[in-house]
Enzyme design. Sequence first.
Site, PDB file in Angstrom:
ATOM      1  N   ASP A 117       0.792  -1.232   0.000  1.00  0.00           N
ATOM      2  CA  ASP A 117       0.000   0.000   0.000  1.00  0.00           C
ATOM      3  C   ASP A 117       0.828   1.287   0.000  1.00  0.00           C
ATOM      4  O   ASP A 117       0.597   2.177  -0.802  1.00  0.00           O
ATOM      5  CB  ASP A 117      -0.983  -0.004   1.181  1.00  0.00           C
ATOM      6  CG  ASP A 117      -1.920   1.184   1.169  1.00  0.00           C
ATOM      7  OD1 ASP A 117      -2.371   1.563   0.078  1.00  0.00           O
ATOM      8  OD2 ASP A 117      -2.202   1.734   2.242  1.00  0.00           O
ATOM      9  N   CYS A 151     -13.506  12.107  -2.851  1.00  0.00           N
ATOM     10  CA  CYS A 151     -13.863  10.794  -2.282  1.00  0.00           C
ATOM     11  C   CYS A 151     -13.966  10.894  -0.766  1.00  0.00           C
ATOM     12  O   CYS A 151     -13.030  11.342  -0.095  1.00  0.00           O
ATOM     13  CB  CYS A 151     -12.806   9.766  -2.680  1.00  0.00           C
ATOM     14  SG  CYS A 151     -13.084   8.133  -1.962  1.00  0.00           S
TER      15      CYS A 151
END
Length: 378
Positions: free
Chosen positions: A134, A214
Amino acid sequence: MAYEYLKEEIIQYSKEIGIDKIGFASADPFKELKGRLQEQQQLGYASGFEKGTIEERTEPTLLLESAESIIAIALAYPTRIKNSPKSVKGDRRGLFSRASWGTDYHIVLQQKLSLLTEFIESKVQGFQYRSMVDTGELSDRAVAERAGIGFSGKNTLMIAPELGSYIYLGEMITNLPFTPDIPIEDGCLDCTKCLDACPTGALVEPGRLNAQQCLAFLTQTKDYMPDEHRDKLGNLIYGFETCQVVCPYNKGVDFHFHEEFEPDPELVKPRLTDLLHMSNRTFKEKFGKMAGSWRGKKPIQRNAILALAHYKEESAVPDLIQLMKDDPRPVIRGTAAWAIGKIGTEDGYTEIIAAMKTETDETVLAEMEKGLGFKERK
């Protein structure tokens, strides 16, 4: 043939150590991704959390000069809480999104990759590698897609047909020439449920996300939540996942394969008022092992205030008044003032007016005006 045999050994070993899916990809440059990343940057859609240059994110040999292949792994995580505490009037609860349940996935996947590394080192002399989860330069999703873990959905998430999108991804660049696996064909077809359900329009088109709009990204920011999005969070205090909830591939999905990812109900669904006055030390001690703690307590506290406003929880007004008057952080003072106004008690409005006489920060004063604006609209 030796590498084909080793590949099968690695696949078998991955099952023994609890990796739910594994795939192999070439270390060729991600040319298509490079173009899309450049477009994202030009459009202002990037989150700013990305690591490395676009070249480093798309050319594996810049990260490992001897790169020949990439091993991708996926671990599934649960979607339901056992013995979930109820959020009721006078005792409201917030919610961390599923991707933050249990032990921080970065730690768990790195442990799996470390075991894989040790296994390969025991088989191959001169083994070179670089692992990441990630926060590394490579796009986990692009690697997983190339390695056949799943396909990239219209919601920009990796969807493994048998696991859904509730999966964590990691990868290891290696100097070993493994045969690449075959990518999976797109499975979204004409479905647009995720795009239709996105409350902010952050999914601007299939497979393209404006991270700046978002809600999952915005819950991690430390400034004021944009006015137009404050009512859309509900009780979520970290992350947002409507685009996953509505996905047909996630219908009925709830995998409890890994003890490390099992949610502690009191941690993933904490009492909102308990969060408001928590010290840094207490926050770290209580939530430090969760992925959702990485930005510290401030975003969580801001979001907890917004959740109390969402519930119009009158019992929380004294706590919010204290924050508005005494907290040293303008964002927290201002958000508390806005929330007091939204909840709408007469005592709350009186306290906002009184606090305005001593408040000096312009942003906080603006939030106080917004709070009082709720009274005018009653």
